[in-house]
Scaffold this motif. Structure first.
Motif, PDB file in Angstrom:
ATOM      1  N   TYR A  43       0.916  -1.276  -0.031  1.00 34.14           N
ATOM      2  CA  TYR A  43       0.021  -0.089   0.195  1.00 34.14           C
ATOM      3  C   TYR A  43       1.000   1.268  -0.064  1.00 34.14           C
ATOM      4  O   TYR A  43       1.955   1.168   0.504  1.00 34.14           O
ATOM      5  N   HIS A  44       0.342   2.237  -0.677  1.00 31.92           N
ATOM      6  CA  HIS A  44       1.351   3.438  -0.685  1.00 31.92           C
ATOM      7  C   HIS A  44       0.471   4.752  -0.718  1.00 31.92           C
ATOM      8  O   HIS A  44      -0.615   4.695  -1.301  1.00 31.92           O
ATOM      9  N   GLU A  45       1.093   5.928  -0.339  1.00 28.77           N
ATOM     10  CA  GLU A  45       0.503   7.304  -0.787  1.00 28.77           C
ATOM     11  C   GLU A  45       1.317   7.834  -1.954  1.00 28.77           C
ATOM     12  O   GLU A  45       2.321   7.227  -2.294  1.00 28.77           O
ATOM     13  N   HIS A  46       1.000   8.750  -2.352  1.00 29.34           N
ATOM     14  CA  HIS A  46       1.699   9.535  -3.482  1.00 29.34           C
ATOM     15  C   HIS A  46       2.473  10.755  -2.985  1.00 29.34           C
ATOM     16  O   HIS A  46       2.114  11.418  -2.120  1.00 29.34           O
ATOM     17  N   ALA A  47       3.418  11.254  -3.777  1.00 28.50           N
ATOM     18  CA  ALA A  47       4.076  12.377  -3.446  1.00 28.50           C
ATOM     19  C   ALA A  47       3.281  13.672  -3.861  1.00 28.50           C
ATOM     20  O   ALA A  47       3.710  14.840  -4.081  1.00 28.50           O
ATOM     21  N   PHE A  48       2.180  13.273  -4.680  1.00 30.07           N
ATOM     22  CA  PHE A  48       1.116  14.309  -5.381  1.00 30.07           C
ATOM     23  C   PHE A  48       0.195  13.907  -5.452  1.00 30.07           C
ATOM     24  O   PHE A  48      -0.593  12.821  -5.117  1.00 30.07           O
ATOM     25  N   ASP A  49      -0.944  14.890  -5.528  1.00 29.79           N
ATOM     26  CA  ASP A  49      -2.327  14.711  -5.716  1.00 29.79           C
ATOM     27  C   ASP A  49      -2.552  14.437  -7.515  1.00 29.79           C
ATOM     28  O   ASP A  49      -1.595  14.967  -7.846  1.00 29.79           O
ATOM     29  N   ALA A  50      -3.631  13.590  -7.672  1.00 30.62           N
ATOM     30  CA  ALA A  50      -3.640  13.200  -9.128  1.00 30.62           C
ATOM     31  C   ALA A  50      -5.010  13.024  -9.422  1.00 30.62           C
ATOM     32  O   ALA A  50      -6.065  12.656  -8.640  1.00 30.62           O
ATOM     33  N   TRP A  51      -5.427  13.531 -10.789  1.00 34.56           N
ATOM     34  CA  TRP A  51      -6.848  13.102 -11.293  1.00 34.56           C
ATOM     35  C   TRP A  51      -6.435  12.298 -12.312  1.00 34.56           C
ATOM     36  O   TRP A  51      -5.670  12.332 -13.284  1.00 34.56           O
ATOM     37  N   THR A  52      -7.097  10.918 -12.556  1.00 33.87           N
ATOM     38  CA  THR A  52      -7.040   9.982 -13.403  1.00 33.87           C
ATOM     39  C   THR A  52      -8.243   9.653 -14.179  1.00 33.87           C
ATOM     40  O   THR A  52      -9.443   9.294 -13.372  1.00 33.87           O
ATOM     41  N   LEU A  53      -8.004   9.481 -15.533  1.00 35.53           N
ATOM     42  CA  LEU A  53      -9.228   9.290 -16.409  1.00 35.53           C
ATOM     43  C   LEU A  53      -8.917   7.883 -16.683  1.00 35.53           C
ATOM     44  O   LEU A  53      -7.992   7.426 -17.398  1.00 35.53           O
ATOM     45  N   TRP A  54      -9.693   6.755 -16.414  1.00 32.55           N
ATOM     46  CA  TRP A  54      -9.500   5.479 -16.975  1.00 32.55           C
ATOM     47  C   TRP A  54     -10.112   5.433 -18.270  1.00 32.55           C
ATOM     48  O   TRP A  54     -11.134   5.654 -18.607  1.00 32.55           O
ATOM     49  N   LEU A  55      -9.041   4.709 -19.126  1.00 38.47           N
ATOM     50  CA  LEU A  55      -9.529   4.823 -20.558  1.00 38.47           C
ATOM     51  C   LEU A  55      -9.976   3.434 -20.985  1.00 38.47           C
ATOM     52  O   LEU A  55     -10.807   3.310 -21.847  1.00 38.47           O
ATOM     53  N   LYS A  56      -9.197   2.257 -20.359  1.00 35.85           N
ATOM     54  CA  LYS A  56      -9.609   0.892 -20.913  1.00 35.85           C
ATOM     55  C   LYS A  56      -9.305   0.261 -19.882  1.00 35.85           C
ATOM     56  O   LYS A  56      -8.297   0.240 -18.933  1.00 35.85           O
ATOM     57  N   GLY A  57     -10.319  -1.200 -19.658  1.00 38.22           N
ATOM     58  CA  GLY A  57     -10.109  -1.801 -18.560  1.00 38.22           C
ATOM     59  C   GLY A  57     -10.672  -1.728 -17.389  1.00 38.22           C
ATOM     60  O   GLY A  57     -11.656  -0.584 -17.229  1.00 38.22           O
ATOM     61  N   ARG A  58     -10.827  -2.255 -16.326  1.00 37.17           N
ATOM     62  CA  ARG A  58     -11.250  -2.321 -15.091  1.00 37.17           C
ATOM     63  C   ARG A  58     -10.349  -2.548 -13.787  1.00 37.17           C
ATOM     64  O   ARG A  58      -9.480  -3.288 -13.878  1.00 37.17           O
ATOM     65  N   VAL A  59     -10.564  -1.883 -12.813  1.00 37.47           N
ATOM     66  CA  VAL A  59      -9.441  -1.898 -11.761  1.00 37.47           C
ATOM     67  C   VAL A  59     -10.318  -1.732 -10.412  1.00 37.47           C
ATOM     68  O   VAL A  59     -11.545  -1.140 -10.319  1.00 37.47           O
ATOM     69  N   VAL A  60      -9.645  -2.372  -9.287  1.00 40.69           N
ATOM     70  CA  VAL A  60     -10.260  -2.038  -8.039  1.00 40.69           C
ATOM     71  C   VAL A  60      -9.120  -1.377  -7.221  1.00 40.69           C
ATOM     72  O   VAL A  60      -7.810  -1.925  -7.207  1.00 40.69           O
ATOM     73  N   GLU A  61      -9.532  -0.232  -6.313  1.00 41.88           N
ATOM     74  CA  GLU A  61      -8.637   0.185  -5.506  1.00 41.88           C
ATOM     75  C   GLU A  61      -9.027  -0.087  -4.062  1.00 41.88           C
ATOM     76  O   GLU A  61     -10.202   0.014  -3.773  1.00 41.88           O
ATOM     77  N   HIS A  62      -7.912  -0.516  -3.577  1.00 45.36           N
ATOM     78  CA  HIS A  62      -7.946  -0.819  -2.117  1.00 45.36           C
ATOM     79  C   HIS A  62      -7.530   0.049  -1.280  1.00 45.36           C
ATOM     80  O   HIS A  62      -6.407   0.512  -1.213  1.00 45.36           O
ATOM     81  N   ARG A  63      -8.204   0.728  -0.589  1.00 46.87           N
ATOM     82  CA  ARG A  63      -7.974   2.077   0.275  1.00 46.87           C
ATOM     83  C   ARG A  63      -7.866   1.631   1.870  1.00 46.87           C
ATOM     84  O   ARG A  63      -9.099   1.248   2.290  1.00 46.87           O
ATOM     85  N   LEU A  64      -6.937   1.947   2.461  1.00 49.84           N
ATOM     86  CA  LEU A  64      -6.915   2.019   3.719  1.00 49.84           C
ATOM     87  C   LEU A  64      -7.376   3.190   4.369  1.00 49.84           C
ATOM     88  O   LEU A  64      -7.120   4.436   4.041  1.00 49.84           O
ATOM     89  N   ILE A  65      -8.263   2.823   5.663  1.00 52.54           N
ATOM     90  CA  ILE A  65      -8.745   4.028   6.020  1.00 52.54           C
ATOM     91  C   ILE A  65      -8.224   4.186   7.440  1.00 52.54           C
ATOM     92  O   ILE A  65      -8.291   3.387   8.406  1.00 52.54           O
ATOM     93  N   GLY A  66      -7.874   5.283   7.661  1.00 52.02           N
ATOM     94  CA  GLY A  66      -7.170   6.025   8.976  1.00 52.02           C
ATOM     95  C   GLY A  66      -6.346   6.929   8.819  1.00 52.02           C
ATOM     96  O   GLY A  66      -6.367   7.586   7.675  1.00 52.02           O
TER      97      GLY A  66
END
Length: 140
Positions: A43-66
């Motif tokens: 699991y990771h965080e980023h050095a930046f804020d990001a906006w992402t437009l999904w173009l193709k495929g399907r993904v699952v985001e696993h997001r830790l809460i806390g």
């Protein structure tokens, strides 16, 4: 600064290839991302804020809460082609591509440090993915 370049994105174990239209870490980046099927363990965080437009495929985001070193729960969000996703710097997550997926990402300026969760420890990284702190254990 990178212009029209190709590189691994997220480290050697991520399975993501970035096709950088431009990357100027002090200002912004625009990158076309190719996610191979699967996910990496960290699991990771980023050095930046990001906006992402999904173009193709399907993904699952696993997001830790806390926050800090406490992550009592995890949520799963699914994204399909055509959907837009905001990822704040503080979001601890990992992306699982259910098949090969493509996305266009616009990223803000980089902070000097970000963290990954490795072997239940928070590790602080800086540019070049250099480890600057081995961190504390995490409560889940």
């Amino acid at each position: 600064m990178k212009i029209l370049s190709k590189a691994a994105d997220g480290g050697k174990d991520s399975g993501v290839t970035g096709f950088f239209l431009i990357e100027c870490k002090a200002l912004f980046s625009i990158v076309l991302l190719r996610f191979s099927k699967g996910t990496r363990e960290a699991y990771h965080e980023h050095a930046f804020d990001a906006w992402t437009l999904w173009l193709k495929g399907r993904v699952v985001e696993h997001r830790l809460i806390g926050s800090g070193s406490r992550f009592p729960s995890c949520e799963r969000l699914t994204f399909n082609a055509g959907q837009l996703k905001h990822t704040p710097r503080s979001c601890f997550h990992k992306i699982e591509a259910l098949d090969t997926a493509w996305a266009l990402s616009i990223r803000g300026p980089w902070a000097a440090r970000w963290r990954e969760l490795r072997s239940n420890k928070l590790v602080t990284l800086t540019h070049g993915r250099k480890v600057v702190d081995q961190g504390e254990g995490v409560v889940r």
